[in-house]
Design an enzyme around this catalytic site. Sequence first.
Site, PDB file in Angstrom:
ATOM      1  N   GLY A   1      39.944  46.732  48.643  1.00  0.00           N
ATOM      2  CA  GLY A   1      40.231  45.455  47.992  1.00  0.00           C
ATOM      3  C   GLY A   1      39.019  44.937  47.237  1.00  0.00           C
ATOM      4  O   GLY A   1      37.882  45.314  47.514  1.00  0.00           O
TER       5      GLY A   1
ATOM      6  N   GLY B   1      37.649  41.093  45.748  1.00  0.00           N
ATOM      7  CA  GLY B   1      37.884  39.652  45.676  1.00  0.00           C
ATOM      8  C   GLY B   1      36.769  38.943  44.946  1.00  0.00           C
ATOM      9  O   GLY B   1      35.887  39.569  44.345  1.00  0.00           O
TER      10      GLY B   1
ATOM     11  N   ASP C   1      41.827  27.827  50.416  1.00  0.00           N
ATOM     12  CA  ASP C   1      42.173  28.965  49.553  1.00  0.00           C
ATOM     13  C   ASP C   1      43.337  29.739  50.161  1.00  0.00           C
ATOM     14  O   ASP C   1      43.309  30.963  50.271  1.00  0.00           O
ATOM     15  CB  ASP C   1      40.954  29.874  49.355  1.00  0.00           C
ATOM     16  CG  ASP C   1      41.123  30.784  48.123  1.00  0.00           C
ATOM     17  OD1 ASP C   1      40.402  31.796  48.052  1.00  0.00           O
ATOM     18  OD2 ASP C   1      41.976  30.499  47.275  1.00  0.00           O
TER      19      ASP C   1
END
Length: 833
Positions: free
Chosen positions: A499, A501, A616
């Site tokens: 991932g 971010g 978030d």
Amino acid sequence: MGCRGLHLLIWVLSILCFACFCCCQFIPQDNYLINCGSPTNATVGNRVFVSDNSASKLLSTPQNVLASTSSKPVTSSKDSVLYQTARVFTGSSKYTFSIRQSDRHWIRLYLYPFVYDKYDMSKANFSVSSANHALLSDFSVNSYVVKEFSVNVTSSTLDVTFSPSGDSFAFVNALEVISVPNKLIADDASSISPPVVFQGLLWQALETVHRVNMGGPIITFENDTLWRTWVPDRSFLVEANLAKSVSNIPAVNYVEGGATPLIAPNTVYGTATMMNSENDPNSNFNVTWEFKVDPGFQYLVRFHFCDIVSRNLNQLYFNVFIDSWIAIRDLDLSTYLTNTLAGAYFMDVVTVKTVSNKIRISVGPSNLHDVYPNAILNGLEIMKMNNSQGSLSGPTAGTTSSSSKINVGMIVGVVIGVSVAAVLAGILFIICWRRRKLAAQGHTKTWIPLSTNGGNSHTMGSKYSNGTTTSIHSNLGYRFPFVAIQEATNNFDESWVIGIGGFGKVYKGELNDGTKVAVKRGNPRSQQGLAEFQTEIEMLSQFRHRHLVSLIGYCDEKNEMILIYEYMENGTLKGHLYGSGFPSLSWKQRLEVCIGAARGLHYLHTGYAKAVIHRDVKSANILLDENLMSKVADFGLSKTGPELDQTHVSTAVKGSFGYLDPEYFRRQQLTEKSDVYSFGVVLFEVLCARPVIDPSLPREMVNLAEWAMKWQKKGQLDQIIDSTLAGKIRPDSLRKFAETAEKCLADYGVDRPSMGDVLWNLEYALQLQEAVLQGDPEENSTNVIGELSPQVNNFNQDDNSFSASQADVSIADDLSGVSMSRVFSQLVKSEGR
């Protein structure tokens, strides 16, 4: 053409000209023009300012002091008559105006200090308020000035109150209260950070700080339909040699969809300042203007554009900047006003809260290929927006404060600064001494989070032990050496990336004992950095919950910022909804995932001494383990909630585009309900299995929350759900789920449910899906949110544990690493939240 035909043509043209003239004129419903302190009226152009003696019923003051002078201020001759007199206030006084049109109004204050009797108006210090807004505070003026404010009036009267500060006095020379055209200020505008639509301008009080005519002369009030003054831009240019002025007033077109003469006169749109890039196709610079502003406020910046320099459509492309932010990229005015050259157009942009006393506005060439480098700006307005307290007051250019206040503040500041410096020096000495002592003993600094044996918990702090380890079974939470993380990630093998971010890349890793981990490595170029790194450690070291991702350790060697988490086998919820090839989830699985995430967020909001607001919440931050159990992740933006005597935390807006609470964005006031709004967006995302923002879709479908809410309010949400769920959701379960999401997206936080109520309703939706409930007292269950949820909210039922709604998962299962007595006592304290 005969004589009769010519007369007919002249008559038609006369009617058309008259119609055009009328549509450009504005006749305000409320039009108060007051010549303050004068026994007579004053005529300025075609406007009559009425004596406030003859309008005495408007004025309430403890003492009538009428001042006059024979000196004339350095201003235009036509309005200088307004500065010959003044009304002086020795106590709090107000003008009260009857309002016929409840809408936005201008308040203009004309101020010119002169000496009258014992009153030296340059030494006056006072405040002005109106419509629940502080317009000026502790204000003093040493030269001629006109202050223009714009407030939204919702009542039948409007008070303008003058309040002397301390033993001083207040004064005003002239005063205007005028209705503003309805379409002059819209409710929404663009925002530079985050790049979303800012909504709520209608309720903002505004102060005009700058109004500038680029490339042209001064435009006085008698040449503006709304009696505004536009000043030339040359004095604001940073490098005047990079700019040139152009003028083509006859070319200006006012067309549908663009500006009108009420927005700005053609003398603004018909002149411009543009790049001085003639005969140089390789020019690459910006034209920049610099304006003084008050720090600590957001500003509404209105750009006026009219392409009076191009000969054909689609020739001019350029970028527009506010400070270092790009406000408009690759602007082609002909795309906004289709097939119209020299069409008048304006754009509104809201800035971030300023930290400097200057704003820089720039225009520069686009990076598009085969485009000649040029950029223009025709006009500019900069308007200060009220802060979270509804105030517009602040240090103002051209004004001075009391010198005694400055001196006292300076003395206090110096004393405090010296004291703080001395304390910090002492603390630094002790820290250095302890570090040298520990280094001599061969100790290694480590970090230890909450214990996991049900005993006493540790808060984050400096803990020391002999050596380090990479096994999470023997001793959780050590500060990991960099070499151990290199080994665990195969030296940060790019093929191991799982991932990416805002903080950086996330790698799959494996420790020496075979434990799988997720390693998040900070990117030095990321906008997130040390603050988020520290917040993540601090937050996750304070609590453990089965629906929150566990932090195993961290590394800060070699200027690295690395976080090590438990590995989540099934990735993100987002990945199972769209775009990544993960298998689709059933409706029951989706409900269980949402319920788990709601439990995690509910614990954050209520399970600690003070609420923790995630800030978030999104599907990419809800992770799934090997059993598809959901856990909330990424606490880098989290904030501790308000104190018990407060309703919110005032903070800069942060979050993810599409999930951001509009009330938080408007007011910069953070509450737990901001997380609830974001979670409501996630619920619709789960139901519809599509991105929350998709610019490739038709305009009405781009924003998922808005689109889904339209269908929900029509009662036809089933028309847009994920096709893989079609026919597989019980209608009652879908209705309950959709009602919950709808309530989460209420415009105002006070109207949204708590996460505990959301949790209850999601579990109820799951029960409705699995079985038809017998004897349901209210099948529609429209208003069940906030009712019938004692198992979630009443923590006083049992001294040892409580049931999590109808589910057979106890809080003891949800928590690992915090003593039950401590958690329970904290939950009890939070029940009134």
